[in-house]
Design an enzyme around this catalytic site. Structure first.
Site, PDB file in Angstrom:
ATOM      1  N   SER A   1      18.291  19.711  24.418  1.00 51.00           N
ATOM      2  CA  SER A   1      19.319  19.728  25.446  1.00 51.00           C
ATOM      3  C   SER A   1      19.267  21.050  26.195  1.00 51.00           C
ATOM      4  O   SER A   1      18.236  21.717  26.214  1.00 51.00           O
ATOM      5  CB  SER A   1      20.688  19.501  24.796  1.00 51.00           C
ATOM      6  OG  SER A   1      21.675  19.287  25.792  1.00 51.00           O
TER       7      SER A   1
ATOM      8  N   GLY B   1      20.699  24.221  25.864  1.00 46.82           N
ATOM      9  CA  GLY B   1      20.452  25.482  25.171  1.00 46.82           C
ATOM     10  C   GLY B   1      19.008  25.643  24.751  1.00 46.82           C
ATOM     11  O   GLY B   1      18.392  26.693  24.985  1.00 46.82           O
ATOM     12  N   GLU B   2      18.451  24.619  24.170  1.00 49.15           N
ATOM     13  CA  GLU B   2      17.062  24.671  23.719  1.00 49.15           C
ATOM     14  C   GLU B   2      16.108  24.767  24.911  1.00 49.15           C
ATOM     15  O   GLU B   2      15.069  25.425  24.836  1.00 49.15           O
ATOM     16  CB  GLU B   2      16.710  23.450  22.873  1.00 49.15           C
ATOM     17  CG  GLU B   2      17.475  23.370  21.576  1.00 49.15           C
ATOM     18  CD  GLU B   2      18.766  22.574  21.712  1.00 49.15           C
ATOM     19  OE1 GLU B   2      19.237  22.356  22.846  1.00 49.15           O
ATOM     20  OE2 GLU B   2      19.316  22.176  20.670  1.00 49.15           O
ATOM     21  N   SER B   3      16.458  24.130  26.026  1.00 42.96           N
ATOM     22  CA  SER B   3      15.612  24.196  27.216  1.00 42.96           C
ATOM     23  C   SER B   3      15.592  25.604  27.797  1.00 42.96           C
ATOM     24  O   SER B   3      14.544  26.083  28.245  1.00 42.96           O
ATOM     25  CB  SER B   3      16.100  23.194  28.273  1.00 42.96           C
ATOM     26  OG  SER B   3      15.942  21.871  27.799  1.00 42.96           O
TER      27      SER B   3
ATOM     28  N   GLY C   1      13.410  27.600  25.539  1.00 42.62           N
ATOM     29  CA  GLY C   1      12.025  27.200  25.759  1.00 42.62           C
ATOM     30  C   GLY C   1      11.452  27.798  27.032  1.00 42.62           C
ATOM     31  O   GLY C   1      10.286  28.220  27.071  1.00 42.62           O
TER      32      GLY C   1
END
Length: 126
Positions: A64, A66-68, A71
């Site tokens: 989602s 935050g992880e994007s 990344g």
């Protein structure tokens, strides 16, 4: 040597194969409710509107927003250390896709992660 899969994994594989035929309809209903991008449903089924870029491709998945974001920061550091890399970002939400559309520049790409069915996964990897 053949490996026997655990019963739970075998059951999961059978279930996803049976449910795969319903995924286009499920995704269309989600798009009608604003929870999927109707122009990109094919990506969720594993089809990509563009060919894989030439050269070294690094795949970074963020479930989602935050992880994007993390990344993308990782990709910037990797690009600094290893110029010439192209990044493929995948995520599973409209919000993260919108965010990546604003952050990315060519040649990097964003695609929705495919639904977890054998056909969609194989099509995406191919």
């Amino acid at each position: 040597m053949t490996e026997t899969l655990p019963f739970s994994l075998t059951l999961y594989r059978i279930a996803t194969q049976l449910l795969a035929r319903f995924m286009p309809g499920v995704l269309s209903r989600r798009a009608a409710k604003g929870r999927e991008d109707p122009t990109r449903i094919g990506e969720r089924l594993g089809t990509a509107p563009v060919q894989r870029p030439k050269g070294k491709l690094v795949w970074i998945h963020g479930a989602s927003v935050g992880e994007s974001i993390v990344g993308h920061a990782l990709a910037q550091e990797l690009r600094h250390a290893y110029p010439g890399l192209t990044f493929l970002f995948t995520s599973g939400t409209k919000t993260s896709a919108d965010l990546m559309a604003r952050k990315l520049s060519a040649p990097d790409l964003h695609r929705y992660v495919p639904v977890d069915t054998p056909m969609a996964t194989k099509a995406f990897i191919a």
